[in-house]
Design a protein around this motif. Structure first.
Motif, short mmCIF file in Angstrom:
data_model
loop_
_atom_site.label_atom_id
_atom_site.label_comp_id
_atom_site.label_asym_id
_atom_site.label_seq_id
_atom_site.Cartn_x
_atom_site.Cartn_y
_atom_site.Cartn_z
N LEU A 49 0.94 -1.35 -0.06
CA LEU A 49 0.03 -0.27 0.00
C LEU A 49 0.83 1.27 0.00
N ARG A 50 2.16 1.22 0.61
CA ARG A 50 3.00 2.38 0.63
C ARG A 50 3.56 2.62 -0.71
N PHE A 51 3.63 1.57 -1.56
CA PHE A 51 4.33 1.57 -2.96
C PHE A 51 3.14 2.25 -3.97
N CYS A 52 1.80 2.35 -3.56
CA CYS A 52 1.09 3.00 -4.44
C CYS A 52 1.26 4.39 -4.85
N CYS A 53 2.20 4.98 -3.98
CA CYS A 53 2.74 6.50 -4.00
C CYS A 53 3.98 6.50 -4.99
N VAL A 54 4.63 5.41 -5.50
CA VAL A 54 6.00 5.45 -6.00
C VAL A 54 5.53 6.13 -7.35
N SER A 55 4.90 5.40 -8.22
CA SER A 55 4.52 6.12 -9.84
C SER A 55 3.24 5.47 -10.03
N LYS A 56 2.82 6.03 -11.22
CA LYS A 56 1.21 5.59 -11.76
C LYS A 56 1.56 4.34 -12.09
N LEU A 57 2.60 3.82 -12.61
CA LEU A 57 2.49 2.53 -13.22
C LEU A 57 2.56 1.38 -11.92
N TRP A 58 3.00 1.82 -11.07
CA TRP A 58 2.92 1.06 -9.52
C TRP A 58 1.55 0.89 -9.14
N LEU A 59 0.89 2.08 -8.93
CA LEU A 59 -0.27 2.30 -8.50
C LEU A 59 -1.45 1.50 -9.45
N ASP A 60 -1.22 1.58 -10.89
CA ASP A 60 -1.97 0.61 -11.82
C ASP A 60 -1.95 -0.87 -11.46
N VAL A 61 -0.51 -1.02 -11.19
CA VAL A 61 -0.33 -2.45 -10.95
C VAL A 61 -1.31 -2.89 -9.94
N ILE A 62 -0.88 -2.12 -8.68
CA ILE A 62 -1.34 -2.43 -7.30
C ILE A 62 -3.03 -2.37 -7.40
N LYS A 63 -3.69 -1.60 -8.21
CA LYS A 63 -5.02 -1.53 -8.13
C LYS A 63 -5.78 -2.58 -9.27
N SER A 64 -4.89 -3.21 -10.11
CA SER A 64 -5.58 -4.32 -11.07
C SER A 64 -6.05 -5.58 -10.29
N PRO A 65 -7.28 -5.95 -10.65
CA PRO A 65 -7.82 -7.24 -10.05
C PRO A 65 -6.78 -8.49 -10.20
N GLU A 66 -6.22 -8.38 -11.20
CA GLU A 66 -4.98 -9.68 -11.36
C GLU A 66 -4.08 -9.70 -10.23
N PHE A 67 -3.39 -8.32 -10.08
CA PHE A 67 -2.47 -8.43 -8.97
C PHE A 67 -3.17 -8.59 -7.65
N GLY A 68 -4.39 -8.21 -7.17
CA GLY A 68 -4.96 -8.48 -5.93
C GLY A 68 -5.44 -9.64 -6.00
N TYR A 69 -5.41 -10.62 -6.68
CA TYR A 69 -6.03 -11.99 -6.61
C TYR A 69 -4.61 -12.64 -6.44
N LEU A 70 -3.46 -12.31 -6.98
CA LEU A 70 -2.37 -12.88 -6.89
C LEU A 70 -1.74 -12.58 -5.52
N HIS A 71 -1.61 -11.35 -5.04
CA HIS A 71 -1.20 -11.05 -3.83
C HIS A 71 -2.02 -12.13 -2.59
N SER A 72 -3.24 -11.85 -2.97
CA SER A 72 -4.10 -12.51 -1.72
C SER A 72 -3.70 -14.11 -1.82
N LYS A 73 -3.14 -14.75 -2.71
CA LYS A 73 -2.99 -16.01 -2.88
C LYS A 73 -1.40 -16.43 -2.00
N LYS A 74 -0.53 -15.38 -2.46
CA LYS A 74 0.88 -15.60 -2.02
C LYS A 74 1.16 -15.09 -0.51
N SER A 75 0.58 -13.91 -0.25
CA SER A 75 0.91 -12.97 0.92
C SER A 75 -0.45 -12.97 1.58
#
Length: 423
Positions: A49-75
């Motif tokens: 969540l802190r890395f949301c503020c790094v750049s627009k690219l990182w924010l878009d990645v973190i907001k994506s449903p694909e990343f949310g699903y992957l992160h919830s499985k791994k972490s």
């Protein structure tokens, strides 16, 4: 050094710094998305969540449903205690705040995770992983949300029409790991039939989250469930209604097979509560006034129970033993945290040390409840967000600032308000 030369030197340093920043941003823009997915998905949620503020690219990645699903499985996050504070202005507000243990203090954060505003009164009926499930008091609305990503969905109305006679309705919310589907369970039965009616009918309906279908009727329960359920071992567990007798006082619903069974257990009498510890069903035996025993169902298939804790506690004079004494119980890093009606204790099994805790930040109003076993997650509500705009007349999320800056919130809900890094 003259003033002009100092200015020129500072300007050069500033230009070098800005140039370095531009180079970093340019490199981030070309950073391979799949590698970024892999790296971020292994980090704790707070860091992500802190890395949301790094750049627009990182924010878009973190907001994506694909990343949310992957992160919830791994972490998968550690279980977190939440306090849900209910307030009534023009709408109903539920402030969702974390509770942390600091030394001998249990601290409730001044900053809420999110605030759910509804046009009707909502009551928490279940929590599973990173999702919370609410139902309205009239049972007309059922809402599932992720308070971290502030996504939510309103489920269709159940197919069963409620009869005019008084009904008891309980809910359950769990995850089917085989199909990777979240399911909401609705159980209803007549209150009049609780008094010796041999023809008691306990109706059960199931809704698959993410599906476009409707509620499905499944096989009736053998006994009427009572209170909030516990999701553990792939089952939803309820206590049997106290008006019914029998040796087995726990009824369990297999969330995958969608079948109910009675779960045998040691004799705890009638004074016990159920909870979840380490992913397993646990029983808190409250029969003894100065001693609490915690039992854990280690093997659901073979029905193997093990006594995990024996905790000495004192009961102050005048305590109403007719009320449920247990508020919550949780475990983290070998430390048991047990919140009773009259006191809060931490108990470390390794050292056998017990501490009585103080609590700070508890709301001054009485309408609040504790949620156990919540695991913060970026998991998306897949398949349901296309209906989000249709739900705006029922609920929305807002920030602490918006609540405290407006003495009265408008009763007309007209827009979706996002907060935090996901605004």
């Amino acid at each position: 050094m003259t003033l002009m030369s100092r200015f020129v030197k500072q300007s050069n340093v500033s230009m070098v710094y800005e140039s370095s920043e531009d180079k970093i941003q340019a490199k981030m823009a070309t950073f391979p998305r799949d590698i970024l997915f892999c790296i971020l998905s292994r980090l704790p949620l707070k860091s992500v969540l802190r890395f949301c503020c790094v750049s627009k690219l990182w924010l878009d990645v973190i907001k994506s449903p694909e990343f949310g699903y992957l992160h919830s499985k791994k972490s998968a996050g550690d279980p977190t205690l939440l306090i849900l504070s209910h307030r009534l202005l023009k709408e109903n507000i539920i402030s969702i705040s974390p509770i942390s243990l600091r030394g001998h203090h249990l601290h409730i954060s001044d900053n809420s995770i999110s605030n759910l505003v509804g046009s009707c009164s909502l009551n928490l009926v279940g929590a599973c992983n990173g999702f919370l499930c609410f139902a309205s008091f009239d049972h007309e609305r059922i809402l599932v949300c992720n308070p971290i990503t502030i996504e939510f969905v309103i489920l269709p109305k159940p197919g069963t029409t409620l009869p005019p006679e008084p009904l008891t309705i309980v809910y359950g919310f769990g995850f089917d790991s085989t199909s990777e589907t979240y399911k909401v369970v609705r159980v209803s039965y007549s209150e009049g039939s609780l008094h010796g009616d041999a023809n008691l009918k306990v109706s059960v309906e199931v809704y698959n989250l993410g599906a476009t279908g409707s509620w499905r009727a499944v096989r009736d329960f053998q006994q009427p469930p009572y209170g909030l359920p516990v999701f553990a071992n792939g089952h939803l567990h309820w206590l049997v209604h106290p008006h019914f007798s029998g040796a087995d006082r726990i009824i369990s619903f297999d969330i995958g097979k969608e079948e109910s069974v009675m779960t045998p257990h040691p004799n705890f009498g009638l004074r016990f509560s159920i909870s979840e510890l380490g992913g397993c069903l646990s029983v808190v035996d409250l029969r003894k006034r100065t001693l609490i025993e915690v039992w854990v169902l280690k093997d659901q298939f073979n029905n193997y129970w093990q006594q995990e804790y024996i905790l000495p506690v004192g009961v102050p004079y005048g305590l109403d033993m007719g009320l449920p004494r247990l508020i919550s119980i949780s475990e983290k890093n070998g430390v048991l945290l047990i919140w009773l009606q009259d006191a809060i204790f931490s108990y470390e099994q390794r050292t056998l040390s017990r501490k009585k805790l103080l609590i700070s930040g508890l709301p001054s109003w009485l309408d609040w409840e504790i949620c156990c076993g919540f695991r913060p997650s970026l998991a998306p509500l897949r398949g349901n967000l296309e209906r989000l705009k249709e739900n705006m007349d029922v609920a929305y999320f807002t920030s602490d600032m918006e609540i405290y800056s407006q003495p009265i919130i408008s009763s007309q809900i007209v827009e979706y308000k996002a907060i935090g890094c996901f605004s």
